[in-house]
Design an enzyme around this catalytic site. Structure first.
Site, PDB file in Angstrom:
ATOM      1  N   HIS A   1      -7.512  -4.220   4.224  1.00 28.58           N
ATOM      2  CA  HIS A   1      -7.095  -2.814   4.041  1.00 28.58           C
ATOM      3  C   HIS A   1      -7.913  -2.178   2.905  1.00 28.58           C
ATOM      4  O   HIS A   1      -8.423  -1.065   3.021  1.00 28.58           O
ATOM      5  CB  HIS A   1      -5.593  -2.783   3.745  1.00 28.58           C
ATOM      6  CG  HIS A   1      -5.070  -1.531   3.117  1.00 28.58           C
ATOM      7  ND1 HIS A   1      -5.306  -1.188   1.792  1.00 28.58           N
ATOM      8  CD2 HIS A   1      -4.305  -0.531   3.612  1.00 28.58           C
ATOM      9  CE1 HIS A   1      -4.723  -0.049   1.524  1.00 28.58           C
ATOM     10  NE2 HIS A   1      -4.102   0.374   2.608  1.00 28.58           N
ATOM     11  N   ASN A   2      -8.064  -2.902   1.796  1.00 27.67           N
ATOM     12  CA  ASN A   2      -8.772  -2.333   0.641  1.00 27.67           C
ATOM     13  C   ASN A   2     -10.273  -2.200   0.904  1.00 27.67           C
ATOM     14  O   ASN A   2     -10.912  -1.272   0.399  1.00 27.67           O
ATOM     15  CB  ASN A   2      -8.519  -3.190  -0.605  1.00 27.67           C
ATOM     16  CG  ASN A   2      -7.140  -2.921  -1.179  1.00 27.67           C
ATOM     17  OD1 ASN A   2      -6.378  -2.131  -0.628  1.00 27.67           O
ATOM     18  ND2 ASN A   2      -6.804  -3.561  -2.279  1.00 27.67           N
TER      19      ASN A   2
ATOM     20  N   LYS B   1      -4.151  -7.376   3.185  1.00 26.79           N
ATOM     21  CA  LYS B   1      -4.274  -6.298   2.175  1.00 26.79           C
ATOM     22  C   LYS B   1      -5.723  -6.169   1.701  1.00 26.79           C
ATOM     23  O   LYS B   1      -6.205  -5.060   1.452  1.00 26.79           O
ATOM     24  CB  LYS B   1      -3.333  -6.568   0.988  1.00 26.79           C
ATOM     25  CG  LYS B   1      -3.447  -5.536  -0.145  1.00 26.79           C
ATOM     26  CD  LYS B   1      -2.926  -4.153   0.248  1.00 26.79           C
ATOM     27  CE  LYS B   1      -3.416  -2.979  -0.566  1.00 26.79           C
ATOM     28  NZ  LYS B   1      -3.094  -2.845  -1.932  1.00 26.79           N
TER      29      LYS B   1
ATOM     30  N   GLU C   1     -10.556   0.867   2.762  1.00 24.33           N
ATOM     31  CA  GLU C   1     -10.353   1.986   1.808  1.00 24.33           C
ATOM     32  C   GLU C   1     -11.660   2.297   1.036  1.00 24.33           C
ATOM     33  O   GLU C   1     -12.029   3.461   0.888  1.00 24.33           O
ATOM     34  CB  GLU C   1      -9.226   1.602   0.851  1.00 24.33           C
ATOM     35  CG  GLU C   1      -8.921   2.611  -0.227  1.00 24.33           C
ATOM     36  CD  GLU C   1      -8.004   1.988  -1.293  1.00 24.33           C
ATOM     37  OE1 GLU C   1      -6.917   1.474  -0.945  1.00 24.33           O
ATOM     38  OE2 GLU C   1      -8.396   2.005  -2.474  1.00 24.33           O
TER      39      GLU C   1
ATOM     40  N   SER D   1       0.849  -1.200   0.000  1.00 25.01           N
ATOM     41  CA  SER D   1       0.000   0.000   0.000  1.00 25.01           C
ATOM     42  C   SER D   1       0.883   1.249   0.000  1.00 25.01           C
ATOM     43  O   SER D   1       2.033   1.189   0.405  1.00 25.01           O
ATOM     44  CB  SER D   1      -0.911   0.003   1.229  1.00 25.01           C
ATOM     45  OG  SER D   1      -1.694   1.171   1.257  1.00 25.01           O
TER      46      SER D   1
HETATM   47  N1  LIG Z   1      -1.489   1.561  -8.184  1.00 23.19           N
HETATM   48  C1  LIG Z   1      -1.687   1.355  -6.885  1.00 23.19           C
HETATM   49  O1  LIG Z   1      -2.004   2.275  -6.142  1.00 23.19           O
HETATM   50  C2  LIG Z   1      -1.480  -0.013  -6.277  1.00 23.19           C
HETATM   51  C3  LIG Z   1      -1.296  -0.078  -4.897  1.00 23.19           C
HETATM   52  C4  LIG Z   1      -1.064  -1.313  -4.298  1.00 23.19           C
HETATM   53  C5  LIG Z   1      -1.023  -2.457  -5.060  1.00 23.19           C
HETATM   54  N2  LIG Z   1      -1.234  -2.374  -6.403  1.00 23.19           N
HETATM   55  C6  LIG Z   1      -1.171  -3.647  -7.154  1.00 23.19           C
HETATM   56  O2  LIG Z   1       0.134  -3.737  -7.718  1.00 23.19           O
HETATM   57  C7  LIG Z   1       0.066  -4.426  -8.962  1.00 23.19           C
HETATM   58  C8  LIG Z   1       0.650  -3.536 -10.059  1.00 23.19           C
HETATM   59  O3  LIG Z   1      -0.118  -2.339 -10.073  1.00 23.19           O
HETATM   60  P1  LIG Z   1       0.336  -1.028 -10.873  1.00 23.19           P
HETATM   61  O4  LIG Z   1      -0.513   0.074 -10.358  1.00 23.19           O
HETATM   62  O5  LIG Z   1       1.805  -0.915 -10.857  1.00 23.19           O
HETATM   63  O6  LIG Z   1      -0.166  -1.433 -12.329  1.00 23.19           O
HETATM   64  P2  LIG Z   1       0.263  -0.817 -13.741  1.00 23.19           P
HETATM   65  O7  LIG Z   1       0.830   0.529 -13.597  1.00 23.19           O
HETATM   66  O8  LIG Z   1      -0.929  -1.018 -14.615  1.00 23.19           O
HETATM   67  O9  LIG Z   1       1.432  -1.800 -14.217  1.00 23.19           O
HETATM   68  C9  LIG Z   1       1.158  -3.131 -14.533  1.00 23.19           C
HETATM   69  C10 LIG Z   1       2.461  -3.819 -14.866  1.00 23.19           C
HETATM   70  O10 LIG Z   1       2.170  -5.174 -15.197  1.00 23.19           O
HETATM   71  C11 LIG Z   1       2.611  -5.441 -16.534  1.00 23.19           C
HETATM   72  N3  LIG Z   1       1.627  -6.312 -17.172  1.00 23.19           N
HETATM   73  C12 LIG Z   1       0.308  -6.085 -17.335  1.00 23.19           C
HETATM   74  N4  LIG Z   1      -0.274  -7.132 -17.956  1.00 23.19           N
HETATM   75  C13 LIG Z   1       0.719  -8.014 -18.217  1.00 23.19           C
HETATM   76  C14 LIG Z   1       0.754  -9.269 -18.843  1.00 23.19           C
HETATM   77  N5  LIG Z   1      -0.341  -9.838 -19.337  1.00 23.19           N
HETATM   78  N6  LIG Z   1       1.960  -9.897 -18.935  1.00 23.19           N
HETATM   79  C15 LIG Z   1       3.081  -9.340 -18.453  1.00 23.19           C
HETATM   80  N7  LIG Z   1       3.109  -8.139 -17.839  1.00 23.19           N
HETATM   81  C16 LIG Z   1       1.939  -7.490 -17.722  1.00 23.19           C
HETATM   82  C17 LIG Z   1       2.686  -4.103 -17.220  1.00 23.19           C
HETATM   83  O11 LIG Z   1       3.570  -4.189 -18.298  1.00 23.19           O
HETATM   84  P3  LIG Z   1       3.520  -3.120 -19.514  1.00 23.19           P
HETATM   85  O12 LIG Z   1       4.344  -1.967 -19.062  1.00 23.19           O
HETATM   86  O13 LIG Z   1       4.123  -3.868 -20.662  1.00 23.19           O
HETATM   87  O14 LIG Z   1       2.078  -2.790 -19.746  1.00 23.19           O
HETATM   88  C18 LIG Z   1       3.180  -3.227 -16.069  1.00 23.19           C
HETATM   89  O15 LIG Z   1       4.535  -3.382 -15.855  1.00 23.19           O
HETATM   90  C19 LIG Z   1      -1.400  -4.775  -9.179  1.00 23.19           C
HETATM   91  O16 LIG Z   1      -1.659  -6.075  -8.723  1.00 23.19           O
HETATM   92  C20 LIG Z   1      -2.128  -3.759  -8.321  1.00 23.19           C
HETATM   93  O17 LIG Z   1      -3.416  -4.203  -7.909  1.00 23.19           O
HETATM   94  C21 LIG Z   1      -1.434  -1.181  -7.036  1.00 23.19           C
END
Ligand SMILES: NC(=O)c1ccc[n+]([C@@H]2O[C@H](COP(=O)([O-])OP(=O)(O)OC[C@H]3O[C@@H](n4cnc5c(N)ncnc54)[C@H](OP(=O)(O)O)[C@@H]3O)[C@@H](O)[C@H]2O)c1
Length: 297
Positions: free
Chosen positions: A174-175, A171, A178, A121
């Site tokens: 937590h969500n 988590k 949220e 988070s």
């Molecule tokens: N954003 C938040 O606030 C937050 C907070 C806590 C946890 N999370 C969790 O953390 C994780 C990542 O979130 P994020 O916000 O960083 O997402 P993001 O910005 O959408 O990034 C997703 C990443 O995954 C890759 N990806 C997507 N589909 C794929 C596939 N089919 N095969 C291989 N790689 C793939 C993307 O590659 P490309 O660059 O090639 O598209 C990118 O590197 C998720 O599970 C999310 O729920 C997010």
């Protein structure tokens, strides 16, 4: 320490950067190569494939996945298993259903690979403020990943909660909280607006010392002060709803009325326009979640 990171999105990129800032070595891989190039400019060791990433790690390899839950995470774990050896460690940082962690851990254990599920988070602010970490997995192995967790987290902001699944479970809770907090703020904004009260002023008066002062309220204030706030469409991304509902439904005689209403409101096609706009804007503030333009009052 040295570890591999797969997934350089909004979270994985910032986490890699924070680890580099704390003198860890990071071997990085991402599906699109531009992000690998960008993180290598900040000091990471680039790799253009998963096998290349594995080959660049010393034994007792540690690989942290920061990918969307579901297929991308599942397939990547299945790609990694044949490439890894007894004693190596996979960490899944996605927002996944805790029972999927149990299934992934079982798959890994057939080859003696240890699996951790770590809820993360802090959103895009984690690079500066630290990432809160909720950790589940084999306790005897935790010492091998703790230095990484310590560097990623703010002071006091990580915890080991128990066996596999505990990290994703905490988590999810937590969500759920949220969702409910955001719904509460959104309802407040709607009610203020019905009486033509200055929204920014009310929120800023609440910020310093009221009982509802919070980071989410600070972000609300920031979102309201942007000139295009009223142009944000009342559409809220919902990728995690399925995982959260699975978690809730797996708990016998659970009672989550506020969360149930919050999810119903998010899914509804009409009404609560300003409230939904507020939630979309706050999510964009903390997590960089996409917003669309085109909202009317
Ligand atoms: N954003 C938040 O606030 C937050 C907070 C806590 C946890 N999370 C969790 O953390 C994780 C990542 O979130 P994020 O916000 O960083 O997402 P993001 O910005 O959408 O990034 C997703 C990443 O995954 C890759 N990806 C997507 N589909 C794929 C596939 N089919 N095969 C291989 N790689 C793939 C993307 O590659 P490309 O660059 O090639 O598209 C990118 O590197 C998720 O599970 C999310 O729920 C997010």
């Amino acid at each position: 320490m040295i570890l591999g990171i797969i997934g350089l999105g909004r979270m994985g990129f910032g986490m890699s950067q924070r680890l580099l800032n704390h003198n860890h070595k990071v071997v990085a891989y991402n599906r699109s190569t531009d992000k690998v190039r960008a993180i290598s400019k900040k000091g990471a060791i680039p790799s253009s494939s998963i096998p290349e990433l594995i080959s660049k790690l010393p034994s007792k390899k540690i690989i942290w996945l920061m990918l969307p839950a579901g297929k991308p995470t599942d397939q990547t774990i299945k790609t990694l298993i044949p490439l890894l050896s007894n004693g190596d460690i996979i960490i899944d940082g996605a927002n996944d259903f805790y029972k999927n962690a149990e299934a992934h851990s079982k798959l890994c254990s057939k080859k003696g690979i240890h699996f951790f599920d770590i809820g993360v988070s802090g959103g895009t602010h984690g690079l500066k403020n630290g990432y809160t970490l909720m950790i589940g997995g084999p306790k005897q192995q935790f010492k091998y990943i703790e230095p990484t967790c310590k560097s990623l987290a703010p002071k006091g902001g990580y915890g080991y909660f128990g066996p596999t699944g505990s990290g994703h479970y905490v988590k999810s809770v937590h969500n759920i909280i949220e969702y409910v907090y955001l719904q509460g703020i959104a309802e407040g904004i709607e009610l203020l607006d019905k009486k033509n009260i200055n929204l920014k002023k009310a929120v800023s008066v609440w910020q310093p010392a009221s009982v509802i002062k919070s980071w989410l309220l600070d972000l609300t204030s920031h979102a309201l002060s942007k000139s295009d706030f009223n142009k944000i469409a009342p559409k809220i991304g919902s990728v995690t709803i399925q995982e959260l509902n699975k978690t809730i439904n797996s708990i016998p005689s659970h009672y989550t009325p506020a969360f149930d209403v919050a999810t119903r409101v998010r899914k509804s096609k009409s009404g609560f326009i300003l409230g939904k706009r507020t939630i979309a804007a706050i999510r964009n503030e903390f997590g960089g979640h996409a917003i669309e333009k085109g909202g009317k009052k």
